[in-house]
Design a protein around this motif. Structure first.
Motif, short mmCIF file in Angstrom:
data_model
loop_
_atom_site.label_atom_id
_atom_site.label_comp_id
_atom_site.label_asym_id
_atom_site.label_seq_id
_atom_site.Cartn_x
_atom_site.Cartn_y
_atom_site.Cartn_z
N UNK A 284 -16.87 -14.85 13.91
CA UNK A 284 -18.15 -15.15 14.54
C UNK A 284 -19.29 -15.14 13.53
N UNK A 285 -19.29 -14.16 12.65
CA UNK A 285 -20.34 -14.07 11.62
C UNK A 285 -20.26 -15.26 10.67
N UNK A 286 -19.08 -15.56 10.18
CA UNK A 286 -18.92 -16.66 9.24
C UNK A 286 -19.22 -18.01 9.89
N UNK A 287 -18.92 -18.12 11.16
CA UNK A 287 -19.13 -19.39 11.85
C UNK A 287 -20.61 -19.76 11.91
N UNK A 288 -21.48 -18.79 11.93
CA UNK A 288 -22.92 -19.09 11.95
C UNK A 288 -23.32 -19.92 10.73
N UNK A 289 -22.72 -19.63 9.59
CA UNK A 289 -23.06 -20.36 8.37
C UNK A 289 -22.43 -21.74 8.35
N UNK A 290 -21.28 -21.87 8.99
CA UNK A 290 -20.67 -23.19 9.13
C UNK A 290 -21.63 -24.11 9.89
N UNK B 5 -19.78 -10.12 30.52
CA UNK B 5 -20.45 -9.96 29.22
C UNK B 5 -21.11 -11.25 28.73
N UNK B 6 -20.98 -12.30 29.49
CA UNK B 6 -21.55 -13.57 29.04
C UNK B 6 -23.05 -13.48 28.82
N UNK B 7 -23.77 -12.96 29.80
CA UNK B 7 -25.22 -12.87 29.68
C UNK B 7 -25.63 -11.88 28.60
N UNK B 8 -24.87 -10.82 28.45
CA UNK B 8 -25.17 -9.83 27.41
C UNK B 8 -25.07 -10.47 26.03
N UNK B 9 -24.01 -11.24 25.82
CA UNK B 9 -23.83 -11.92 24.53
C UNK B 9 -24.91 -12.98 24.32
N UNK B 10 -25.29 -13.67 25.37
CA UNK B 10 -26.28 -14.74 25.25
C UNK B 10 -27.66 -14.19 24.91
N UNK C 59 -31.56 -16.32 7.77
CA UNK C 59 -31.71 -15.38 8.88
C UNK C 59 -30.36 -14.88 9.38
N UNK C 60 -29.34 -15.73 9.35
CA UNK C 60 -28.01 -15.35 9.83
C UNK C 60 -27.44 -14.17 9.07
N UNK C 61 -27.91 -13.97 7.83
CA UNK C 61 -27.47 -12.81 7.05
C UNK C 61 -27.99 -11.51 7.64
N UNK C 62 -29.11 -11.58 8.34
CA UNK C 62 -29.75 -10.41 8.91
C UNK C 62 -29.42 -10.20 10.37
N UNK C 63 -29.10 -11.28 11.06
CA UNK C 63 -28.92 -11.25 12.51
C UNK C 63 -27.65 -10.48 12.90
N UNK C 64 -27.78 -9.55 13.85
CA UNK C 64 -26.65 -8.76 14.34
C UNK C 64 -25.90 -9.48 15.46
N UNK C 65 -26.50 -10.51 16.02
CA UNK C 65 -25.88 -11.23 17.13
C UNK C 65 -25.06 -12.39 16.59
N UNK C 66 -23.75 -12.24 16.63
CA UNK C 66 -22.87 -13.25 16.06
C UNK C 66 -22.21 -14.15 17.11
N UNK C 67 -22.39 -13.83 18.37
CA UNK C 67 -21.73 -14.61 19.41
C UNK C 67 -22.22 -16.06 19.43
N UNK C 68 -21.31 -17.02 19.55
CA UNK C 68 -21.74 -18.41 19.69
C UNK C 68 -22.67 -18.62 20.88
N UNK C 69 -22.55 -17.78 21.90
CA UNK C 69 -23.45 -17.88 23.05
C UNK C 69 -24.89 -17.61 22.63
N UNK C 70 -25.08 -16.66 21.75
CA UNK C 70 -26.42 -16.37 21.23
C UNK C 70 -26.89 -17.49 20.31
N UNK C 71 -26.02 -17.90 19.42
CA UNK C 71 -26.38 -18.92 18.42
C UNK C 71 -26.76 -20.24 19.08
N UNK C 72 -25.99 -20.67 20.08
CA UNK C 72 -26.25 -21.96 20.71
C UNK C 72 -27.50 -21.92 21.58
#
Length: 211
Positions: A57-63, A115-120, A174-187
């Motif tokens: 999840x973390x690495x995918x943010x940079x992709x 957990x969907x809303x929590x991750x989002x 910013x992705x290096x600092x962000x603790x939220x790695x879920x694709x739900x958050x990223x999208x």
């Protein structure tokens, strides 16, 4: 026109383009370097980055961010000259979105609905909405200054693409600092933050790139 004259005309035409490309590379590098200095001096990566780097999840943010930053930057360069408009492929900007949609679908399958809303929502949405636009200021400024020497047929569009590229560069840091790695958050939050930088680029393009 004689052959020699044609060759001289082509050489004269290629020279400025190469010079503009070199300047564009320098402008991009300057914006990235400035962001790197600001990020590591004032923000910094998350404390658990070593452990996070072992998760997909973390690495995918940079992709996703790099898959947007590279083509958007290339498009901004090509939009600066009418002769290169035919080489613009806006559909490449859909690649990171498709990747995100696929990862989000995978996440929804892995995570219980409770957990969907929590991750989002996550825990860093405010930082995301703040830091990405702030970090995008330097590369966007560098882009706009350099693009003024071009001849864009659509200043607003050129500025918006430059703003999108700047936002993607900022999001990568910013992705290096962000603790939220879920694709739900990223999208959810990353596109909102980058749409702000694209809007700023649009108005900046209308203001500074019109000729």
């Amino acid at each position: 026109m004689k052959t020699e004259q044609l060759i001289n005309a082509l050489v004269a035409d290629i020279g400025p383009r190469r010079s503009f490309l070199r300047s564009f590379v320098y402008a991009t590098a300057s914006g990235v370097a400035f962001d790197a200095v600001v990020f590591f001096a004032a923000i910094g990566p998350r404390p658990d980055i070593a452990a996070a780097a072992e998760t997909w999840r973390f690495l995918f943010k940079f992709v996703v961010t790099l898959a947007l930053a590279v083509p958007a930057t290339t498009l901004a360069y090509r939009l600066a000259a009418p002769a290169m408009w035919r080489r613009c492929r806006f559909e490449v900007l859909m690649v990171p979105l498709c990747l995100l949609l696929a990862a989000t679908a995978f996440e929804l399958d892995l995570v219980p609905p409770s957990l969907w809303m929590v991750r989002l929502v996550g825990s860093n949405s405010v930082n995301c909405m703040t830091l990405i636009p702030v970090l995008a200021l330097a590369p966007l400024t560098c882009f706009l200054i350099l693009l003024r020497s071009g001849a864009s047929c659509d200043p607003g569009l050129t500025g918006a693409v430059a703003g999108l590229a700047a936002g993607a560069i900022a999001a990568t840091f910013y992705a290096l600092n962000c603790f939220d790695d879920s694709p739900l958050f990223v999208i959810t939050w990353y596109p909102i933050a980058m749409s702000t930088t694209a809007a700023g680029g649009y108005y900046g393009g209308r203001r500074f790139l019109t000729w």
